[in-house]
Motif scaffolding. Structure first.
Motif, mmCIF file in Angstrom:
data_model
loop_
_atom_site.group_PDB
_atom_site.id
_atom_site.type_symbol
_atom_site.label_atom_id
_atom_site.label_comp_id
_atom_site.label_asym_id
_atom_site.label_seq_id
_atom_site.Cartn_x
_atom_site.Cartn_y
_atom_site.Cartn_z
ATOM 1 N N ALA A 707 0.814 -1.255 -0.096
ATOM 2 C CA ALA A 707 0.146 0.202 0.056
ATOM 3 C C ALA A 707 0.807 1.273 0.116
ATOM 4 O O ALA A 707 0.586 2.264 -0.667
ATOM 5 C CB ALA A 707 -0.946 -0.002 1.189
ATOM 6 N N ALA A 708 1.974 1.227 0.726
ATOM 7 C CA ALA A 708 2.808 2.546 0.900
ATOM 8 C C ALA A 708 3.568 2.632 -0.367
ATOM 9 O O ALA A 708 3.829 3.745 -0.866
ATOM 10 C CB ALA A 708 3.769 2.110 1.880
ATOM 11 N N THR A 709 3.878 1.595 -0.903
ATOM 12 C CA THR A 709 4.484 1.750 -2.505
ATOM 13 C C THR A 709 3.561 2.037 -3.407
ATOM 14 O O THR A 709 4.223 2.988 -4.260
ATOM 15 C CB THR A 709 5.280 0.272 -2.699
ATOM 16 O OG1 THR A 709 6.075 -0.238 -1.694
ATOM 17 C CG2 THR A 709 6.128 0.353 -4.189
ATOM 18 N N ILE A 710 2.434 1.663 -3.468
ATOM 19 C CA ILE A 710 1.373 2.084 -4.329
ATOM 20 C C ILE A 710 1.195 3.696 -4.225
ATOM 21 O O ILE A 710 1.116 4.327 -5.317
ATOM 22 C CB ILE A 710 0.130 1.493 -4.329
ATOM 23 C CG1 ILE A 710 0.625 -0.030 -4.752
ATOM 24 C CG2 ILE A 710 -0.918 1.883 -5.228
ATOM 25 C CD1 ILE A 710 -0.562 -1.076 -4.818
ATOM 26 N N ALA A 711 1.027 3.979 -2.786
ATOM 27 C CA ALA A 711 0.826 5.423 -2.568
ATOM 28 C C ALA A 711 2.035 6.159 -2.976
ATOM 29 O O ALA A 711 1.793 7.321 -3.568
ATOM 30 C CB ALA A 711 0.714 5.613 -1.187
ATOM 31 N N GLY A 712 3.215 5.781 -3.027
ATOM 32 C CA GLY A 712 4.433 6.383 -3.753
ATOM 33 C C GLY A 712 4.379 6.364 -5.151
ATOM 34 O O GLY A 712 4.850 7.474 -5.482
ATOM 35 N N ALA A 713 4.222 5.642 -5.853
ATOM 36 C CA ALA A 713 3.836 5.591 -7.171
ATOM 37 C C ALA A 713 2.799 6.629 -7.799
ATOM 38 O O ALA A 713 2.821 7.337 -8.808
ATOM 39 C CB ALA A 713 3.588 4.112 -7.922
ATOM 40 N N ARG A 715 1.579 9.284 -6.079
ATOM 41 C CA ARG A 715 2.199 10.624 -5.803
ATOM 42 C C ARG A 715 3.415 10.868 -6.819
ATOM 43 O O ARG A 715 3.235 12.195 -7.356
ATOM 44 C CB ARG A 715 2.882 10.430 -4.454
ATOM 45 C CG ARG A 715 3.712 11.961 -4.122
ATOM 46 C CD ARG A 715 2.597 13.221 -3.877
ATOM 47 N NE ARG A 715 1.960 12.935 -2.689
ATOM 48 C CZ ARG A 715 2.169 13.034 -1.450
ATOM 49 N NH1 ARG A 715 3.320 13.509 -1.087
ATOM 50 N NH2 ARG A 715 1.286 12.675 -0.325
ATOM 51 N N ALA A 716 4.163 10.061 -7.184
ATOM 52 C CA ALA A 716 4.960 10.537 -8.331
ATOM 53 C C ALA A 716 4.384 10.580 -9.595
ATOM 54 O O ALA A 716 4.778 11.434 -10.487
ATOM 55 C CB ALA A 716 5.884 9.087 -8.370
ATOM 56 N N ALA A 717 3.311 9.965 -9.828
ATOM 57 C CA ALA A 717 2.433 10.011 -11.236
ATOM 58 C C ALA A 717 1.888 11.453 -11.450
ATOM 59 O O ALA A 717 1.789 11.886 -12.322
ATOM 60 C CB ALA A 717 1.725 8.610 -11.352
ATOM 61 N N VAL A 718 1.364 11.681 -10.211
ATOM 62 C CA VAL A 718 0.513 12.904 -10.193
ATOM 63 C C VAL A 718 1.355 14.005 -10.086
ATOM 64 O O VAL A 718 1.274 14.868 -10.838
ATOM 65 C CB VAL A 718 -0.398 12.735 -9.090
ATOM 66 C CG1 VAL A 718 -1.195 14.156 -8.685
ATOM 67 C CG2 VAL A 718 -1.383 11.750 -8.789
ATOM 68 N N ARG A 719 2.501 14.331 -9.435
ATOM 69 C CA ARG A 719 3.479 15.174 -9.360
ATOM 70 C C ARG A 719 4.150 15.510 -10.823
ATOM 71 O O ARG A 719 4.152 16.817 -11.198
ATOM 72 C CB ARG A 719 4.363 14.962 -8.409
ATOM 73 C CG ARG A 719 5.412 16.147 -8.132
ATOM 74 C CD ARG A 719 6.689 15.612 -7.313
ATOM 75 N NE ARG A 719 7.434 14.738 -8.181
ATOM 76 C CZ ARG A 719 8.416 14.443 -7.666
ATOM 77 N NH1 ARG A 719 9.094 14.439 -6.606
ATOM 78 N NH2 ARG A 719 9.349 13.622 -8.502
ATOM 79 N N ALA A 775 -2.377 4.678 -15.914
ATOM 80 C CA ALA A 775 -1.345 4.294 -16.915
ATOM 81 C C ALA A 775 0.101 4.583 -16.404
ATOM 82 O O ALA A 775 1.177 3.985 -16.613
ATOM 83 C CB ALA A 775 -1.539 4.910 -18.389
ATOM 84 N N GLU A 776 0.203 5.806 -16.039
ATOM 85 C CA GLU A 776 1.751 6.252 -15.420
ATOM 86 C C GLU A 776 2.241 5.494 -14.322
ATOM 87 O O GLU A 776 3.289 5.015 -14.092
ATOM 88 C CB GLU A 776 1.439 7.533 -15.124
ATOM 89 C CG GLU A 776 2.770 8.374 -14.740
ATOM 90 C CD GLU A 776 4.052 8.169 -15.787
ATOM 91 O OE1 GLU A 776 5.243 8.624 -15.279
ATOM 92 O OE2 GLU A 776 3.881 7.658 -16.776
ATOM 93 N N MET A 777 1.059 5.283 -13.196
ATOM 94 C CA MET A 777 1.508 4.352 -12.138
ATOM 95 C C MET A 777 1.987 2.835 -12.699
ATOM 96 O O MET A 777 3.054 2.600 -12.079
ATOM 97 C CB MET A 777 0.372 4.162 -11.214
ATOM 98 C CG MET A 777 -0.212 4.990 -10.431
ATOM 99 S SD MET A 777 -1.528 4.924 -9.301
ATOM 100 C CE MET A 777 -0.929 3.406 -8.685
#
Length: 1013
Positions: A707-713, A715-719, A775-777
């Protein structure tokens, strides 16, 4: 003896002298028996110097009373005037209640302690034979034996002889007793004595010249026909050699058997004087099922064809002690080569280690901590380690051919097979433990190896060992210290010689050839000894500090690697980690100074591929192995905070996900290492017995980390595309094992995506943004990596793969209201928000709660549909060729069976039972039991099967480094899975049988509860 208001000086002196009951002691001193000497201060001081002054005084009074009025004055006068006698007699009386009983029955036997000549101080076999020479029946032999034993005990308690000399004298006395017993048996049946030749071979501690005060005397009997008359050329013909005597061998063996049986009865049977000790012939070929007496040729035929490894280990101590000396010598000469070839047998080391483990396993749990001989850190650990070294190295070094443990240990140190410091520490520990054993047995002359529990017994034992200030506390401390030394060195000893040979080669000096080193590695279980030797050379050769520390570490590490299913992999992985971290100042120091770290590392490196692969990519994670607290999985908030912080520091989305993966890698290693150590156990941390707790811990840790890793991905995709704010609120819902907090190391992450346009944002634009972020995630999470993959699977969404990848909350509501199928309600039982907008996630859960917890439960049509879907899945989705009894997910009684059964209960009853409203299988099962919806036995059966199947899946991933739903076919991999599940070497078949049995019982419950059978 007491004056009103204060105690008399005598009373106080008795107390200071060590009497625990000074009132009783004063009464005994005031009696008639000691009237002539009661005021002699020498006597009181001598009593106070004994192990138990109260016991010594009681024994002395009994002995004085037994003298009679005529002999008592002379006895007491001699006692107070002759210090050697006084010390010896009172020393025995203060240590042995049994010998005090003997002296009371035979009051003149105290004279055996009167002389103090050099021959008396160190008698040999001849002196003991003279002491037993006048015994012509079992009763007289028993009395004479106890008289000789009295003299040994006196020398022992006074410190005239050390523990090794005491054991040797006891063995000599046993030898003399066997000879006397055979003499008595032969005199009772002279026709049998004339009809055969009989040799008595001592085994065990008697054969090794290291006998206890009270022990079975292990023997083997060898028989033959009598020797014939003299033949030309010298010597005599005999039947065994085909000589002229021609006596019938069968009759000779019958006669020898009668003699041997009579000898055993003389020593073992109770008389008016009790018995001497049992004579145990169960070490003979075929044990108690084999003939009591065999010919030499029959012995050899058995050893060459049928003998097990432990029998050669036992023969290491064989010694001819009685009967026909020529036949006995021929027996020893014939079996000696077989003993020193035993190490070449297949699985030799494994067999010896397995036997030692079996001994420990058979100790009653309540006695393990008190077992001085058989328990961990006990005498048997020393003996097994020494014997194993002897048998391995004694093939080419005859200086190791000793049946006496301490002599063999000295020879091993002298030959460089054991470090001198290790040998000295082990020798000291062995002497201390043997001295404890001697004094425990001496008290009542009973065969026991248990440390007493009573305060008085411990006090006497401590004082007998020379500990006088705080005898109980000092004894306990010393005992535990020596046991700890034995435990530490027991495994290490076998591996040190090999390391020395590799690491301490000096120019021009070759202590061990590569071929010999390879043979020893092969004996330890290394499949590729040449490669292992190269690793050892690379790690430990040279004069650097790094090499010196490696030379300290590797002996123990080699032992731990050898105790795994794949020693080669453990050693190779250790070399890789050492190459990666060897230059860092803390790495080797951590392993050397933190005892848990080295053992934890060894267990992790040899348990399979996953944990070592993770460690190779994050070698600094070795530091996690130092303390148990470091292996506790981190909570979800801490994980998400660290990953989001790392993402925030990264300059690109790719770098952000790489940073998140770094955290995931380290935390996966933490979880895997804790799982392995808890399952395999170490000296610092025993095996965790609750398998369900282990499964829950892994499931929570991996699910939280995912869950934490997906949350990081996310955040990276959105940013990188939208800055801080996505045009639509976006949430990720965990499904399946992910939502149930039950992910394994190789599980995919089942999810649903939901979004809700922000105010003023066009719905199509919002949908386009949601699609793009998904898609980006996926792109970021699928970038090439050597780490275990993290795959997002959205196939549980409405309409499956045919439906849109993401929907708005309103779209979900419309679909579920109009089109939802029963399988979707079942899938939603595990729906739980895992990342993204928390408020949107909560509203999604509120939306689906009425579907997954339907009011009034399911109708019969829906129940039939779920059963139909389950049956179809069983018939269609099980892989071709898979054994349905061993497939953990779809097989009989496996994960699917248990989960569908629990989920059906939830769908039918969760509307009325709040405890069932959980995404976790075990929690729902417990709630169903608590609500009376399933019996406690049925719940336990299902829970046990689910936990076992989950552990098997985790084990397969840990061992192979890739996911799998069936047991491995590779033998080493299967053995490694077995080790993880608690099955030792050679028990893979038992593991599979247990799995089939457990899941078969679960399937019977499923048939009843799910299918209504």
């Amino acid at each position: 003896m007491t004056v009103p208001g204060r105690r008399s000086s005598t009373f106080m002196r008795l107390l200071r002298s060590g009497f625990t009951d000074p009132s009783a002691a004063a009464r005994l001193l005031d009696g008639d028996a000691l009237a002539a000497v009661r005021s002699d201060p020498v006597l009181l001081d001598a009593l106070g110097a004994t192990a138990d002054p109260d016991l010594a005084l009681r024994g002395l009074v009994r002995l004085a009373e037994a003298q009679g009025d005529g002999d008592r004055p002379a006895f007491l006068a001699t006692l107070v005037s002759a210090k050697p006698l006084r010390d010896r007699l009172l020393g025995v009386l203060g240590a042995s209640e049994a010998l005090a009983d003997h002296l009371a029955r035979h009051p003149q036997d105290w004279r055996a302690l009167l002389t103090y000549e050099s021959a008396d101080l160190h008698p040999g076999l001849a002196e003991f034979e003279r002491g037993l020479a006048q015994a012509h029946d079992p009763v007289a032999l028993r009395v004479a034996y106890r008289r000789c034993l009295l003299s040994i005990a006196a020398r022992d308690v006074c410190g005239t002889i050390d523990v090794a000399q005491t054991a040797a004298e006891l063995a000599d006395l046993a030898t003399a007793t066997l000879r006397a017993a055979l003499r008595i048996a032969s005199a009772a049946a002279p026709e049998d004595a004339a009809a055969c030749r009989l040799a008595v071979i001592a085994m065990g501690k008697c054969g090794g010249n290291e006998l206890n005060y009270v022990s079975d005397v292990d023997v083997i009997f060898v028989g033959d026909a009598p020797q014939g008359p003299a033949v030309p050329g010298g010597g005599r013909g005999d039947n065994h050699q085909g000589g002229a005597a021609g006596a019938d061998e069968g009759k000779a063996l019958q006669a020898a058997t009668r003699l041997a049986s009579h000898l055993m009865r003389i020593c073992s049977e109770a008389t008016v004087e009790g018995s001497i000790w049992p004579v145990d012939a169960n070490l003979r070929p075929e044990g108690r099922n084999g003939p009591l007496v065999r010919t030499l040729s029959s012995h050899l035929a058995y050893y060459q064809r049928w003998a097990k490894t432990w029998e050669f280990q036992a023969l290491l101590k064989a010694r001819a002690v009685a009967g026909d000396p020529e036949l006995g010598d021929r027996y020893i000469e014939a079996i000696t080569p077989l003993v020193w070839q035993a190490a070449e047998r297949e699985n030799f080391v494994a067999d010896v280690q397995k036997m030692r483990r079996r001994v420990v396993d058979n100790i009653p749990a309540a006695q393990v901590e008190r077992e001085l001989k058989l328990g961990p850190g006990g005498l048997r650990d020393v003996e097994f380690a020494v014997q194993l070294l002897q048998l391995v190295h004694g093939r080419s070094d005859s200086t190791l051919h000793s049946g006496t443990t301490l002599d063999a240990l000295h020879a091993l140190a002298a030959g460089g097979y054991v470090g001198r410091t290790d040998a000295a520490q082990l020798g000291d520990a062995y002497r201390f433990l043997r001295a404890m054993e001697h004094r425990i047995q001496l008290h009542r002359l009973r065969r026991t190896h248990l440390v007493p529990e009573g305060e008085a017994d411990l006090r006497r034992l401590g004082r007998s060992m020379g500990l006088r200030t705080e005898p109980v506390a000092e004894l306990t401390k010393a005992w535990k210290r020596h046991a700890s030394v034995v435990r530490r060195l027991h495994e290490k000893l076998f591996y040190r010689p090999l390391l020395d040979a590799v690491a301490q080669l000096a120019p021009g000096e070759i202590r061990l050839s590569p071929r010999a080193a390879g043979q020893r590695l092969e004996a330890l279980g290394y499949a590729d000894p040449a490669a292992a030797l190269r690793h050892l050379e690379a790690l430990a050769s040279g004069v650097t500090r790094k090499a010196a520390i490696q030379r300290t570490l590797l002996p123990v590490l080699l032992g731990w690697f050898a105790d795994s299913a794949d020693p080669d992999a453990g050693l190779l992985n250790f070399r890789k980690v050492s190459d990666a971290l060897g230059k860092t100042p803390w790495y080797l120091r951590l392993l050397r100074d933190e005892g848990a770290a080295a053992e934890n590392l060894a267990r992790v490196l040899s348990a399979g591929r996953l944990a070592p692969d993770l460690l190779m990519r994050a070698p600094e994670a070795v530091a996690l192995l130092a303390e148990r607290e470091s292996l506790v999985p981190r909570g979800p908030e801490a994980l998400e905070q660290e990953i989001l912080a790392a993402v925030g520091r990264a300059e690109t989305a790719e770098a952000a996900v790489a940073a998140a993966r770094g955290v995931r890698r380290r935390e996966l290693f933490r979880t895997a290492a804790a799982d392995i150590i808890s399952s395999y156990g170490t000296e610092d941390q025993p095996v965790v017995a609750d398998a369900g707790a282990l499964v829950d811990r892994v499931g929570d840790a991996v699910s939280d980390l995912t869950a934490a890793t997906i949350a990081g991905a996310l955040r990276a995709a959105v940013r990188d595309h939208w800055g801080d704010t996505l045009p639509t609120r976006f949430a990720i819902i965990g499904m399946g094992r992910f939502g149930g907090h039950e992910l394994g190391y190789g599980s995919d992450a089942d999810v649903l995506f939901v979004h809700e346009p922000r105010e003023g944002v066009d719905e199509q634009e919002a949908a386009k943004a949601a699609q793009a972020v998904i898609a980006e995630m996926r792109r970021l999470l699928q970038l090439p990596t050597a780490d275990p993959p993290l795959l997002i699977d959205a196939d549980l969404r409405p309409e499956g793969r045919s439906g849109p990848l993401v929907r708005t909350l309103a779209s979900y509501a419309a679909y579920y209201r109009r089109w939802s199928l029963v399988w979707e309600s079942q899938a939603l039982l595990r729906a739980e928000p895992v990342a993204g907008d928390a408020g949107l996630g909560r509203r999604f859960v509120e939306l689906v709660d009425p579907l997954r917890y339907p009011a009034e439960g399911l109708g019969e049509d829906a129940v039939r549909e779920i059963r139909r879907l389950k049956a179809r899945m069983e018939s269609e989705r099980l892989p071709r060729g898979a054994d349905p009894a061993l497939h953990t997910k779809l097989g009989r009684g496996g994960l699917s069976d248990v989960e569908w059964t629990v989920q059906l209960i939830q769908l039918r009853h969760a509307w009325a039972e709040p405890g069932l409203r959980t995404t976790r299988t075990r929690e729902a099962l417990a709630a169903a039991q608590a609500a009376g919806l399933i019996g406690s036995e049925e719940a336990q059966i299902l829970d046990e099967a689910w936990v076992l199947a989950t552990r098997v899946r985790n084990a397969v991933m840990l061992v192979r480094g890739r996911a799998g739903d069936t047991f491995p076919s590779n033998t080493r991999e299967l053995a490694a899975v077995g080790r993880y599940l608690g099955y030792g070497e050679g028990r893979a078949g038992e593991m599979l049988d247990d799995y089939r049995r457990t899941t078969r019982r679960a399937r019977a419950v499923v048939d009843e509860l799910f299918y209504g059978a």
